[in-house]
Design an enzyme around this catalytic site. Structure first.
Site, PDB file in Angstrom:
ATOM      1  N   CYS A   1       2.041 -27.685   7.668  1.00  0.00           N
ATOM      2  CA  CYS A   1       3.073 -26.659   7.796  1.00  0.00           C
ATOM      3  C   CYS A   1       2.753 -25.480   6.886  1.00  0.00           C
ATOM      4  O   CYS A   1       2.559 -25.660   5.682  1.00  0.00           O
ATOM      5  CB  CYS A   1       4.437 -27.228   7.434  1.00  0.00           C
ATOM      6  SG  CYS A   1       5.700 -25.959   7.551  1.00  0.00           S
TER       7      CYS A   1
ATOM      8  N   THR B   1       1.596 -24.565  13.561  1.00  0.00           N
ATOM      9  CA  THR B   1       1.686 -23.105  13.702  1.00  0.00           C
ATOM     10  C   THR B   1       0.606 -22.413  12.865  1.00  0.00           C
ATOM     11  O   THR B   1       0.088 -22.980  11.906  1.00  0.00           O
ATOM     12  CB  THR B   1       3.063 -22.598  13.237  1.00  0.00           C
ATOM     13  OG1 THR B   1       3.290 -23.091  11.922  1.00  0.00           O
ATOM     14  CG2 THR B   1       4.184 -23.041  14.152  1.00  0.00           C
TER      15      THR B   1
HETATM   16  C1  LIG Z   1      11.110 -23.809  14.729  1.00  0.00           C
HETATM   17  C2  LIG Z   1       9.915 -24.673  14.556  1.00  0.00           C
HETATM   18  C3  LIG Z   1       9.973 -25.760  13.678  1.00  0.00           C
HETATM   19  C4  LIG Z   1       8.852 -26.587  13.496  1.00  0.00           C
HETATM   20  N1  LIG Z   1       8.949 -27.665  12.662  1.00  0.00           N
HETATM   21  C5  LIG Z   1       7.888 -28.515  12.539  1.00  0.00           C
HETATM   22  C6  LIG Z   1       8.010 -29.689  11.752  1.00  0.00           C
HETATM   23  O1  LIG Z   1       9.051 -30.008  11.186  1.00  0.00           O
HETATM   24  N2  LIG Z   1       6.900 -30.481  11.642  1.00  0.00           N
HETATM   25  C7  LIG Z   1       5.724 -30.209  12.291  1.00  0.00           C
HETATM   26  O2  LIG Z   1       4.753 -30.984  12.163  1.00  0.00           O
HETATM   27  N3  LIG Z   1       5.592 -29.110  13.061  1.00  0.00           N
HETATM   28  C8  LIG Z   1       6.650 -28.265  13.207  1.00  0.00           C
HETATM   29  N4  LIG Z   1       6.539 -27.156  14.016  1.00  0.00           N
HETATM   30  C9  LIG Z   1       5.248 -26.907  14.721  1.00  0.00           C
HETATM   31  C10 LIG Z   1       5.265 -27.442  16.155  1.00  0.00           C
HETATM   32  O3  LIG Z   1       5.423 -28.841  16.185  1.00  0.00           O
HETATM   33  C11 LIG Z   1       3.971 -27.051  16.915  1.00  0.00           C
HETATM   34  O4  LIG Z   1       2.859 -27.651  16.274  1.00  0.00           O
HETATM   35  C12 LIG Z   1       3.760 -25.543  16.972  1.00  0.00           C
HETATM   36  O5  LIG Z   1       4.985 -24.876  17.167  1.00  0.00           O
HETATM   37  C13 LIG Z   1       2.791 -25.130  18.100  1.00  0.00           C
HETATM   38  O6  LIG Z   1       3.266 -25.554  19.359  1.00  0.00           O
HETATM   39  P1  LIG Z   1       4.142 -24.618  20.348  1.00  0.00           P
HETATM   40  O7  LIG Z   1       3.410 -23.321  20.494  1.00  0.00           O
HETATM   41  O8  LIG Z   1       4.218 -25.397  21.640  1.00  0.00           O
HETATM   42  O9  LIG Z   1       5.484 -24.444  19.726  1.00  0.00           O
HETATM   43  C14 LIG Z   1       7.638 -26.305  14.203  1.00  0.00           C
HETATM   44  C15 LIG Z   1       7.585 -25.210  15.076  1.00  0.00           C
HETATM   45  C16 LIG Z   1       8.697 -24.403  15.265  1.00  0.00           C
HETATM   46  C17 LIG Z   1       8.598 -23.244  16.236  1.00  0.00           C
END
Ligand SMILES: Cc1cc2nc3c(=O)[nH]c(=O)nc-3n(C[C@H](O)[C@H](O)[C@H](O)COP(=O)(O)O)c2cc1C
Length: 306
Positions: free
Chosen positions: A128, A193
């Site tokens: 993260c 992210t």
């Molecule tokens: C609002 C938000 C909260 C997130 N919280 C976590 C988290 O608690 N733990 C984690 O491993 N990844 C977290 N992520 C990352 C997502 O699991 C994912 O790896 C990342 O958003 C990329 O995928 P996407 O483009 O489909 O959203 C979060 C992403 C977003 C947007």
């Protein structure tokens, strides 16, 4: 023709899984994702103690990306375990637990607790980008830290397979994935992210209260795809949950062709609603029909063989 797939021996009705942190906070919201078509769900990451997270604004949606610095707010692992039990009582679909911590020993301690919950797999969030102030550089940038955490969590997780979640900001993500594999990881997720920010030109300040955060959504997809490609090239046997910017069925197919076995979907719900899981699966089925693909596993890593 079937979208069913096995991941570390666990059957998924389709490879689309809810990514951690989006819609996956309560048993009811995770069950809703399954009802709307997801093959499995990942819970929001849990820490040893409850955390309130960062001040608002913590997230914003734009045309091609989503920005957040939620700060890993969560009720703590003890309360989280109760929610995971509630989920399994109402839904038999595969459940992926998720934890994060601020030190190697704390990763071990929170893992020891969460493995008492009825989870099928455990994802370890070492990537993260939003907690730098408290914890320093994300562990996923360092091969040594990734190895130490993998060993610590594997020691505490005999029953539940461990998935290390990696960062798109690590230039050597393939090497780090391989190091995790050698340290005992059962799988990896690529990616979390990407470190990012926006500035509000009207107020001339960073948009996020935390100033900087993580970017997800469509703009992340080509970066995530390359990360999955690199990881597939370097690991010897462990499977990948390919995550980052997947919004359509074709995106998901691209991730599988790059080397993903499961495909994580999170931010797409912002643009396409929580129905996105079923929509993506339908679009994958259309692709499979058109290309006469009988089972999805034949596509895993296929782009490497062309
Ligand atoms: C609002 C938000 C909260 C997130 N919280 C976590 C988290 O608690 N733990 C984690 O491993 N990844 C977290 N992520 C990352 C997502 O699991 C994912 O790896 C990342 O958003 C990329 O995928 P996407 O483009 O489909 O959203 C979060 C992403 C977003 C947007």
């Amino acid at each position: 023709m079937s979208t069913a797939i096995r991941f570390l021996g666990i059957p998924f009705k389709n490879p689309i899984v809810l990514a951690s942190g989006i819609l996956g906070v309560t048993a009811a919201s995770m069950k809703r994702c399954i009802d709307l078509g997801a093959g499995g769900v990942t819970v929001k990451s849990l820490s040893l103690k409850p955390r309130t997270g960062h001040r608002n604004p913590t997230m914003g949606g734009y045309d091609h990306f989503f920005l957040n610095a939620v700060g890993l707010s969560n009720p703590g692992v003890d309360a989280g375990i109760k929610e995971l039990k509630r989920f399994k009582a109402i839904c038999k679909a595969p459940l992926i637990g998720s934890v994060f911590a601020g030190s190697v020993s704390e990763f071990g301690a929170v893992t020891k607790k969460i493995v008492t919950a009825p989870i099928d797999l455990l994802e370890i969030d070492i990537s993260c980008p939003n907690v730098g102030d408290e914890f320093g550089t994300p562990f996923a940038y360092s091969t040594e830290a990734a190895i130490a955490i993998t060993k610590a969590v594997k020691k505490q997780s005999k029953r539940v397979p461990v998935i290390m979640k990696l960062s798109p900001n690590a230039w050597n993500i393939g090497e780090i994935a391989r190091a995790c594999e050698e340290a005992g990881a059962d799988a990896v997720t690529a990616v979390n992210t990407a470190s990012a920010m926006t500035i509000d030109s009207a107020f001339q300040v960073p948009f996020l209260a935390n100033q900087v955060g993580g970017m997800s959504g469509p703009a992340l997809k080509p970066i995530a795809l390359k990360a999955v490609w690199d990881v597939h090239n370097t690991v010897k046997r462990i499977p990948i949950i390919a995550t980052g910017g997947v919004t359509t069925g074709e995106d998901a197919i691209e991730m599988i062709l790059a080397g993903g076995t499961l495909v994580g979907v999170g931010s797409a719900a912002f643009w396409r609603g929580p129905e996105v899981f079923g929509k993506i699966v339908k679009e994958m089925e259309n692709y499979m029909k058109k290309k006469q693909v009988k089972n999805l596993s034949s596509l895993i890593g296929k782009a490497h063989r062309s």
